[in-house]
Motif scaffolding. Structure first.
Motif, PDB file in Angstrom:
ATOM      1  N   SER A  16      16.849   7.756  14.870  1.00  0.00           N
ATOM      2  CA  SER A  16      16.922   8.290  13.440  1.00  0.00           C
ATOM      3  C   SER A  16      16.433   9.768  13.620  1.00  0.00           C
ATOM      4  O   SER A  16      17.194  10.823  13.297  1.00  0.00           O
ATOM      5  CB  SER A  16      16.039   7.639  12.526  1.00  0.00           C
ATOM      6  OG  SER A  16      15.828   8.313  11.411  1.00  0.00           O
ATOM      7  N   ALA A  17      15.274  10.109  14.436  1.00  0.00           N
ATOM      8  CA  ALA A  17      14.829  11.386  14.517  1.00  0.00           C
ATOM      9  C   ALA A  17      15.702  12.102  15.547  1.00  0.00           C
ATOM     10  O   ALA A  17      15.867  13.442  15.270  1.00  0.00           O
ATOM     11  CB  ALA A  17      13.640  11.433  15.193  1.00  0.00           C
ATOM     12  N   GLY A  19      19.045  13.743  16.630  1.00  0.00           N
ATOM     13  CA  GLY A  19      20.382  13.552  16.140  1.00  0.00           C
ATOM     14  C   GLY A  19      20.744  15.253  16.273  1.00  0.00           C
ATOM     15  O   GLY A  19      20.350  15.847  17.245  1.00  0.00           O
ATOM     16  N   LEU A  20      21.796  15.571  15.508  1.00  0.00           N
ATOM     17  CA  LEU A  20      22.187  16.730  15.366  1.00  0.00           C
ATOM     18  C   LEU A  20      21.186  17.812  15.268  1.00  0.00           C
ATOM     19  O   LEU A  20      21.337  18.925  15.609  1.00  0.00           O
ATOM     20  CB  LEU A  20      23.282  17.193  14.319  1.00  0.00           C
ATOM     21  CG  LEU A  20      24.516  16.125  14.269  1.00  0.00           C
ATOM     22  CD1 LEU A  20      25.275  16.457  13.188  1.00  0.00           C
ATOM     23  CD2 LEU A  20      25.252  16.044  15.917  1.00  0.00           C
ATOM     24  N   GLY A  21      20.126  17.381  14.510  1.00  0.00           N
ATOM     25  CA  GLY A  21      18.926  18.293  14.521  1.00  0.00           C
ATOM     26  C   GLY A  21      18.215  19.017  15.791  1.00  0.00           C
ATOM     27  O   GLY A  21      17.952  19.933  16.021  1.00  0.00           O
ATOM     28  N   TYR A 100      26.553  15.039   6.873  1.00  0.00           N
ATOM     29  CA  TYR A 100      26.400  14.924   8.267  1.00  0.00           C
ATOM     30  C   TYR A 100      27.637  14.331   8.741  1.00  0.00           C
ATOM     31  O   TYR A 100      27.961  14.394   9.933  1.00  0.00           O
ATOM     32  CB  TYR A 100      24.997  14.005   8.178  1.00  0.00           C
ATOM     33  CG  TYR A 100      24.374  13.861   9.552  1.00  0.00           C
ATOM     34  CD1 TYR A 100      23.543  14.828   9.913  1.00  0.00           C
ATOM     35  CD2 TYR A 100      24.512  13.130  10.642  1.00  0.00           C
ATOM     36  CE1 TYR A 100      22.238  14.971  10.744  1.00  0.00           C
ATOM     37  CE2 TYR A 100      23.693  13.035  11.752  1.00  0.00           C
ATOM     38  CZ  TYR A 100      22.575  14.206  11.700  1.00  0.00           C
ATOM     39  OH  TYR A 100      21.732  13.915  13.082  1.00  0.00           O
ATOM     40  N   PHE A 220      12.998  17.833   9.100  1.00  0.00           N
ATOM     41  CA  PHE A 220      14.190  17.418   9.383  1.00  0.00           C
ATOM     42  C   PHE A 220      14.433  16.449  10.655  1.00  0.00           C
ATOM     43  O   PHE A 220      15.113  15.407  10.624  1.00  0.00           O
ATOM     44  CB  PHE A 220      15.322  18.685   9.573  1.00  0.00           C
ATOM     45  CG  PHE A 220      16.746  18.316   9.462  1.00  0.00           C
ATOM     46  CD1 PHE A 220      17.443  17.808   8.281  1.00  0.00           C
ATOM     47  CD2 PHE A 220      17.623  17.863  10.600  1.00  0.00           C
ATOM     48  CE1 PHE A 220      18.621  17.469   8.258  1.00  0.00           C
ATOM     49  CE2 PHE A 220      18.891  17.557  10.481  1.00  0.00           C
ATOM     50  CZ  PHE A 220      19.357  17.409   9.521  1.00  0.00           C
ATOM     51  N   THR A 221      13.973  17.082  11.890  1.00  0.00           N
ATOM     52  CA  THR A 221      14.002  16.476  13.040  1.00  0.00           C
ATOM     53  C   THR A 221      13.402  15.080  13.154  1.00  0.00           C
ATOM     54  O   THR A 221      13.905  14.145  13.736  1.00  0.00           O
ATOM     55  CB  THR A 221      13.633  17.141  14.150  1.00  0.00           C
ATOM     56  OG1 THR A 221      14.172  16.808  15.505  1.00  0.00           O
ATOM     57  CG2 THR A 221      12.125  17.481  14.280  1.00  0.00           C
ATOM     58  N   SER A 223      13.087  13.156  10.621  1.00  0.00           N
ATOM     59  CA  SER A 223      13.698  12.428   9.446  1.00  0.00           C
ATOM     60  C   SER A 223      12.712  12.310   8.273  1.00  0.00           C
ATOM     61  O   SER A 223      12.583  10.995   7.620  1.00  0.00           O
ATOM     62  CB  SER A 223      14.208  10.974   9.961  1.00  0.00           C
ATOM     63  OG  SER A 223      15.050  11.125  11.110  1.00  0.00           O
ATOM     64  N   VAL A 226      12.563  11.213   3.294  1.00  0.00           N
ATOM     65  CA  VAL A 226      14.058  10.501   2.951  1.00  0.00           C
ATOM     66  C   VAL A 226      13.779   9.180   2.545  1.00  0.00           C
ATOM     67  O   VAL A 226      14.644   8.306   2.076  1.00  0.00           O
ATOM     68  CB  VAL A 226      15.335  10.720   3.841  1.00  0.00           C
ATOM     69  CG1 VAL A 226      16.210   9.998   3.583  1.00  0.00           C
ATOM     70  CG2 VAL A 226      15.300  12.256   4.069  1.00  0.00           C
ATOM     71  N   THR A 228      13.322   7.165   5.089  1.00  0.00           N
ATOM     72  CA  THR A 228      13.657   6.554   6.175  1.00  0.00           C
ATOM     73  C   THR A 228      12.677   5.887   6.965  1.00  0.00           C
ATOM     74  O   THR A 228      12.600   4.675   7.301  1.00  0.00           O
ATOM     75  CB  THR A 228      14.446   7.428   7.118  1.00  0.00           C
ATOM     76  OG1 THR A 228      15.766   7.783   6.420  1.00  0.00           O
ATOM     77  CG2 THR A 228      14.866   6.784   8.496  1.00  0.00           C
ATOM     78  N   SER A 318      20.339   5.668   9.720  1.00  0.00           N
ATOM     79  CA  SER A 318      18.819   5.655   9.278  1.00  0.00           C
ATOM     80  C   SER A 318      18.830   6.103   7.818  1.00  0.00           C
ATOM     81  O   SER A 318      17.985   6.049   7.076  1.00  0.00           O
ATOM     82  CB  SER A 318      18.157   6.128   9.905  1.00  0.00           C
ATOM     83  OG  SER A 318      18.230   7.581  10.096  1.00  0.00           O
TER      84      SER A 318
END
Ligand code: PFF
Length: 444
Positions: A16-17, A19-21, A100, A220-221, A223, A226, A228, A318
């Motif tokens: 989850s952590a 990602g694109l981030g 996303y 954000f990175t 997660s 939210v 999650t 996630s």
């Protein structure tokens, strides 16, 4: 019961952590803020603020063993039913997932086009990217449908058979691709330049904006905000060491961001390219560099964009899980029905987001000077995530019995660590978030 194994939890939370981030956003903002000093501030933000909120979500999930809203009510001192409104944060995941998924769609296009032709000039690369996002509605809808469809099929299978399994497959593959790319970057003369750009701090580049960008990126990175991490932790067996797992996830996430940075800056510096190209860094600057490396460049391009898709898919699943769990627990509907409802919602919102970037529908889908895509991005990461993160801190700091938390923590860690965490959660993090929030809203 549908629960993670311990390693499954670590992989899924790390999935989850990461990602694109990490691979797209972290390198470009590091480039924009000049490298080393920004990274130092970012690492401090992860350690003192990100990890603190991560542990907070984990302890709520572990104690509550349910969805966000039920868990808030059940662990609050007074069991006040109003805490159920904390469940609003599950909507944020669906909003983020909408755009996303669209961005993952762009990346799918890059995987495909990297097989055939890569642009040799920045002007052409820029025009290609522009054309894709503003003109090529048909392809974008197909890509978004493919990504959304995969996410829906994975979560339909549940925690163990769906989410844990996909992470078990994709995370090691992502690791392998990144190692391969890092090894190639190590052979380039520019690698040492990338290291010194990333690890020699130049504090003249750091201002209030950089501090806030670092903080926002830390949230954000990891997660956060939210639900999650809270929801995943509710599916971690009760006796598991959530403190150690949280540290491990933060370490994996940070290491991958740093490795992605080293890879991308080595590539950029090898071609003498700009490090401050902004969001187009990965979509415009990199393809031109890859094209200069012939067939090897094509292999690297495909691997790089595939890595982004893998990282993105494990994050995407996630984002929807908190809302599924919310509907399943609160409204007692089946996972299939919840998936249909939440999947349908983010799919439609995603179509709105992608149309709002297009030449043909952009004007109709622009409100207050921002298109729908940017509004979703702004509302989720600049408004809803910080509000939720603050609510989590204040809730744990003032509305949950300290002894309950202390007992949970000290089963796995020292009292000193607990005291530091408790102080951070009550005072330091909420103040940092208020500053971030007001600044993002343009008040400071
Ligand atoms: N952490 C993900 C990334 O760095 O790309 C993004 C993310 C995933 C944000 C899950 C929020 C979330 F709930």
């Amino acid at each position: 019961m549908n629960k993670f194994s311990r390693i499954g939890f670590i992989l899924a939370a790390a999935g989850s952590a990461v990602g694109l981030g990490n691979i797209w956003r972290f390198p470009y903002i590091t480039g924009e803020y000049g490298g080393g000093a920004f990274i130092l501030v970012y690492l401090l933000a992860i350690l003192f603020i990100g990890l603190t909120v991560f542990l907070a979500e984990a302890v709520i999930g572990q104690n509550g063993q349910s969805d966000v809203s039920t868990s808030f009510v059940s662990i609050s001192k007074t069991k006040n039913q109003n805490w159920k409104f904390a469940g609003f944060m599950v909507a944020t995941g669906l909003i983020i997932l909408s755009f996303y998924s669209v961005v993952l769609g762009w990346i799918l296009d890059y995987v495909i086009t990297s097989f055939s032709d890569l642009p040799t000039e920045a002007k052409v690369a820029g025009a290609n990217f522009e054309k894709l996002i503003s003109d090529d509605i048909g392809s974008l809808i197909v890509y978004h449908t493919l990504i959304a469809g995969s996410v829906i099929l994975i979560v339909l299978k549940g925690i163990k058979e769906g989410i844990e399994k996909i992470n078990l497959i994709l995370m090691p593959l992502l690791g392998l691709i990144l190692i391969g790319l890092l090894v190639y970057a190590l052979t380039l003369d520019s690698f040492s330049q990338a290291v010194s750009f990333m690890f020699t701090p130049d504090f003249s580049k750091i201002d209030g904006h950089a501090l806030l960008a670092a903080l926002g990126q830390a949230f954000f990175t990891l997660s956060l905000g939210v639900g999650t991490i809270l929801t995943y932790s509710a599916s971690l067996p009760k006796e598991a060491n959530f403190v150690k797992s949280s540290f491990m996830v933060a370490i994996v996430d940070t290491s991958i961001a740093l490795v992605a940075g080293l890879i991308i800056f080595s590539f950029l510096f090898a071609a003498g390219a700009e490090s401050a190209a902004g969001p187009g860094l990965v979509f415009i600057s990199l393809p031109v560099i890859f094209s200069g490396w012939g067939i090897l460049g094509q292999i690297i391009a495909v691997s790089f964009f595939v890595a982004l898709v893998f990282a993105g898919i494990t994050s995407a699943v996630s984002m929807i899980e908190p809302s599924l769990r919310f509907f399943i627990e609160r409204f007692k509907i089946t996972r299939a029905k919840a998936t249909l409802l939440c999947g349908g919602t983010f799919y439609v919102l995603g179509i709105v987001a992608l149309l709002s970037m297009s030449k043909s529908f952009g004007a109709e889908l622009t409100f207050f000077g921002k298109n729908a895509f940017d509004i979703m991005d702004f509302m989720s990461s600049s408004v809803m995530m910080p509000i939720a993160a603050m609510l989590i801190c204040i809730f744990l700091g003032f509305f949950v019995e300290k002894e309950v938390l202390k007992e949970k923590f000290t089963k796995h860690t020292s009292e000193t660590i607990f005291n530091i965490w408790y102080f951070l959660i009550r005072f330091v993090v909420p103040i940092a978030i208020i500053i971030l929030f007001l600044n993002k809203l343009g008040a400071i």
